[in-house]
Design an enzyme around this catalytic site. Structure first.
Site, PDB file in Angstrom:
ATOM      1  N   LYS A  33       1.066  -0.915   0.167  1.00  0.00           N
ATOM      2  CA  LYS A  33       0.004  -0.217  -0.224  1.00  0.00           C
ATOM      3  C   LYS A  33       0.483   1.090  -0.026  1.00  0.00           C
ATOM      4  CE  LYS A  33      -2.242   2.820   2.677  1.00  0.00           C
ATOM      5  NZ  LYS A  33      -2.958   3.419   4.438  1.00  0.00           N
ATOM      6  N   ASP A  70      -6.862   0.678   0.543  1.00  0.00           N
ATOM      7  CA  ASP A  70      -6.843   1.571   2.277  1.00  0.00           C
ATOM      8  C   ASP A  70      -7.804   0.796   2.401  1.00  0.00           C
ATOM      9  OD1 ASP A  70      -8.303   2.602   0.261  1.00  0.00           O
ATOM     10  OD2 ASP A  70      -7.909   4.292   2.138  1.00  0.00           O
TER      11      ASP A  70
END
Length: 314
Positions: A213, A232
């Site tokens: 991420k 996310d």
């Protein structure tokens, strides 16, 4: 009469006489009875002067004899209402036309959104993304301006001890682990990459505190390199509500999205879902009545819907 057969004798109570008189009076009197749907006289049937009449019930036929009796009102089920919501039979959730329509509407809502984290360099973006774990971008943006003024370079972070950095980032949560990650990443960037954040996925993943991420955020937002899709909490929630994936693991969700979203849309698509998750498609009580994606979304936790609900879309 055949020998040995005794004829049936009338009952001593005279019950058969009362039934016969009742039947005769019922035929002679004017009928004002309401007939129920099952063909039998209702309890409110009245004859003559208003006295209720109890008619003898016919004995049920044996199995296979005659026609089947009509169902009584007690056992019959009420007719189901037809829903005005269109069914999704034959409707492919991952059809290219539906994906294209989702992207088109997101482009109309959020045409040029970017990363919400405040930064001026790749290193500042890396630090801000590490701090954003289990926190909000708004909270991180309150901390980073003073943090980067106090420690303006990656070398300044590399010279710190975790205990020195902890007070400055305490409000972002998990400050002990985050301080170790930021300082560890700074030391590795200085010692192995000449003080410059590496612009590729394999090298970024070697830095402490950096997973896919964080690496995707840095590569996409700063270097404009589409190596993957940022996943996310907002991207996870909305992609599941839109049934673009059934997985809950971020890496599996990323792989699912990479298969159906065109590569040139990976960076913008993630930012659009993040902004959409903040403004309308919030975790609790999403604002479905104001959402432009409402009629192509079948989420189970919608607060208002014009389409069929899918109970697993959440």
């Amino acid at each position: 009469m055949a020998r040995g057969i005794t004829p049936r004798q009338p009952a001593r109570t005279g019950r058969q006489d009362r039934v016969a008189r009742t039947l005769l009076s019922a035929k002679a009197a004017p009928k004002r009875s309401r007939v129920s749907k099952n063909g039998r006289g209702s309890k409110d049937a009245r004859v003559g002067t208003g006295a209720p009449v109890s008619l003898p019930r016919a004995k049920p036929r044996g199995p296979g004899r005659g026609r089947a009796s009509a169902p009584t009102a007690r056992n019959s089920k009420p007719a189901e209402r037809k829903s005005s919501i269109p069914k999704s039979k034959g409707y492919s959730l991952l059809a290219p036309d539906r994906i294209a329509e989702i992207l088109k509407r997101l482009d109309q809502l959020y045409p040029d959104v970017t990363c919400a984290l405040t930064h001026t360099t790749a290193w500042e973006l890396l630090v801000a993304t590490i701090l954003s774990a289990q926190s909000t971008d708004v909270n991180v943006n309150r901390v980073t301006p003073e943090l980067f003024r106090k420690y303006p370079t990656v070398e300044a972070f590399a010279a710190l001890e975790p205990e020195q950095l902890q007070p400055d980032i305490r409000s972002t949560g998990f400050f002990r682990n985050k301080s170790k990650s930021v300082i560890g990443a700074a030391k590795k960037v200085v010692s192995e990459f000449g003080g410059q954040v590496p612009p590729n996925m394999p090298d970024l993943l070697t830095l402490p505190g950096v997973a896919r991420k964080t690496a995707n955020v840095v590569l996409g937002s700063w270097f404009k390199i589409a190596e993957g899709v940022v996943v996310d909490t907002h991207v996870t929630r909305i992609s599941r509500r839109l049934e673009l994936t059934t997985n809950s693991d971020p890496q599996k969700i990323e792989q699912d999205l990479m298969r159906i979203i065109p590569r040139e849309k990976w960076i913008l698509f993630a930012h659009q879902l993040i902004w959409h998750g903040r403004k309308l498609c919030i975790a609790r009580k999403p604002k479905c009545v104001d959402c432009a994606l409402e009629n192509i979304c079948h989420a189970a936790d919608k607060t208002w819907s014009t389409v069929e609900i899918h109970k697993n879309a959440k």
